[in-house]
Design a protein around this motif. Structure first.
Motif, mmCIF file in Angstrom:
data_model
loop_
_atom_site.group_PDB
_atom_site.id
_atom_site.type_symbol
_atom_site.label_atom_id
_atom_site.label_comp_id
_atom_site.label_asym_id
_atom_site.label_seq_id
_atom_site.Cartn_x
_atom_site.Cartn_y
_atom_site.Cartn_z
ATOM 1 N N SER A 154 0.837 -1.200 0.000
ATOM 2 C CA SER A 154 0.000 0.000 0.000
ATOM 3 C C SER A 154 0.872 1.252 0.000
ATOM 4 O O SER A 154 1.920 1.286 0.645
ATOM 5 C CB SER A 154 -0.905 -0.008 1.229
ATOM 6 N N ASN A 155 0.432 2.239 -0.695
ATOM 7 C CA ASN A 155 1.039 3.560 -0.709
ATOM 8 C C ASN A 155 2.574 3.585 -0.755
ATOM 9 O O ASN A 155 3.242 3.863 0.243
ATOM 10 C CB ASN A 155 0.561 4.366 0.504
ATOM 11 N N ARG A 158 4.403 6.835 0.502
ATOM 12 C CA ARG A 158 4.517 7.013 1.946
ATOM 13 C C ARG A 158 5.531 6.013 2.528
ATOM 14 O O ARG A 158 6.295 6.350 3.428
ATOM 15 C CB ARG A 158 3.149 6.853 2.636
#
Ligand code: C2E
Ligand code: MG
Ligand code: MG
Length: 282
Positions: A154-155, A158
């Motif tokens: 995910s992401n 980030r």
């Protein structure tokens, strides 16, 4: 009245709870107790440098001594701790405890700590690490964080910024279980890991005459080109070690050299193996 209501609610749900669900719920409660009552313990497995022919560090591996069920493997309870969020206080404890132990070791011996995906995604991680370093007096360069490819799911942006901010603390970062995730190679390009830990499954396959040899060669060649060290996990026999040495793998870890040992035994292992040039020590 409230009591009888609660009771009937319980009876309503109880049939739905199969034995496995009940065990999980009990294990969750037990995890809380374990944290409170100090039933966790860290063991340490030597990391051995093939180039330097000496131990350079230890990986901290959590052990749960359950009062009734005996020792429970982290592969069994870490996933549940992840799901329930208990991995955050447990993971904080691991970081503090690992730094405390390592601060008692010689200056050239480092400690590696496994960081779970949920822990990695928590804003407090950098602070926990800073506090553990300052409380123990351990140099940041002697702490290595082991993360897995799953943090990239995910992401990615980030994730990369978290990796950079952790790196800015002065700690090192290793990519654990490499090769088991999905689309592994692209992650190597996206962040300058200090070390790539080649998953045990490839090392195991070396003995089975498959194509693992080619995979290991590819990983060491690529890591080398990107300026990263490689460590092979789960080295159990001399034949595996020979191939890994030939293929330029920098570090090994496994039962051939030493199983994980208790905090006390670390000093024994350091005493023998330190001058012992890769002899089996435990
Ligand atoms: P890992 O980080 O890949 O750790 C290596 C595992 O391989 C350890 O299992 C170690 O005992 C085992 N091992 C080492 N050498 C050999 C070998 O030669 N042969 C075989 N068959 N196995 C070997 P362990 O201690 O049961 O830990 C399993 C996993 O649980 C770890 O895999 C890691 O993912 C997780 N884990 C352990 N401690 C922690 C922790 O403190 N925090 C978190 N988040 N995860 C942890
Ligand atoms: Mg690990
Ligand atoms: Mg691993």
């Amino acid at each position: 009245r409230a009591k009888s209501e609660g009771k009937s609610t319980y009876h309503f749900f109880e049939p739905e709870l199969d034995a496995q669900a009940r065990l999980r719920r009990q294990t969750e409660l037990d995890l809380r107790t374990a944290l409170r009552d100090g039933h966790f313990e860290l063991h340490f497995q030597p990391l051995y440098s093939l180039a330097e022919e000496k131990m350079t560090g230890f990986e901290a591996l959590i052990r749960w001594n359950h009062p009734e069920r005996g020792r429970i493997s982290p592969t069994e309870f870490i996933p549940l701790a992840e799901e329930t969020g208990l991995i955050l206080p447990i993971g904080d404890w691991v970081i503090r405890e690992a730094c405390r132990h390592a601060s008692l070791w010689p200056d050239d011996i480092s400690v590696a700590v496994n960081i779970s995906p949920k822990q990695f995604g928590t804003p407090g991680l950098a602070n926990t690490i800073l506090q553990a370093l300052s409380a123990s007096g351990l140099q940041p360069s002697r702490l290595e964080l082991e993360i897995t490819e799953s943090i990239f799911i995910s992401n990615v942006e980030r994730t990369l910024s978290t990796l950079h901010s952790l790196r800015n603390l002065g700690v090192r970062i290793a990519l654990d279980d490499f090769g088991t995730g999905y689309s592994s190679l692209s992650y190597l390009r996206s962040f300058p890991f200090d070390k790539v830990k080649i998953d045990r499954s490839f090392v195991e396959d070396l003995s089975n005459g498959g194509n693992a040899h080619a995979v290991i060669r590819a990983i060491t060649t690529l890591a080398d080109a990107l300026g990263m060290d490689t460590l092979a996990e789960g080295v159990e026999v001399d034949e595996q070690l020979d191939v890994l040495r030939r293929e330029g793998c920098n570090y090994i870890q496994g039962f051939l050299f030493s199983a994980p040992v208790s905090g006390d035994q670390v000093f024994t292992v350091l005493g023998n193996g330190y001058a012992g040039k890769g002899k089996k020590v435990a």
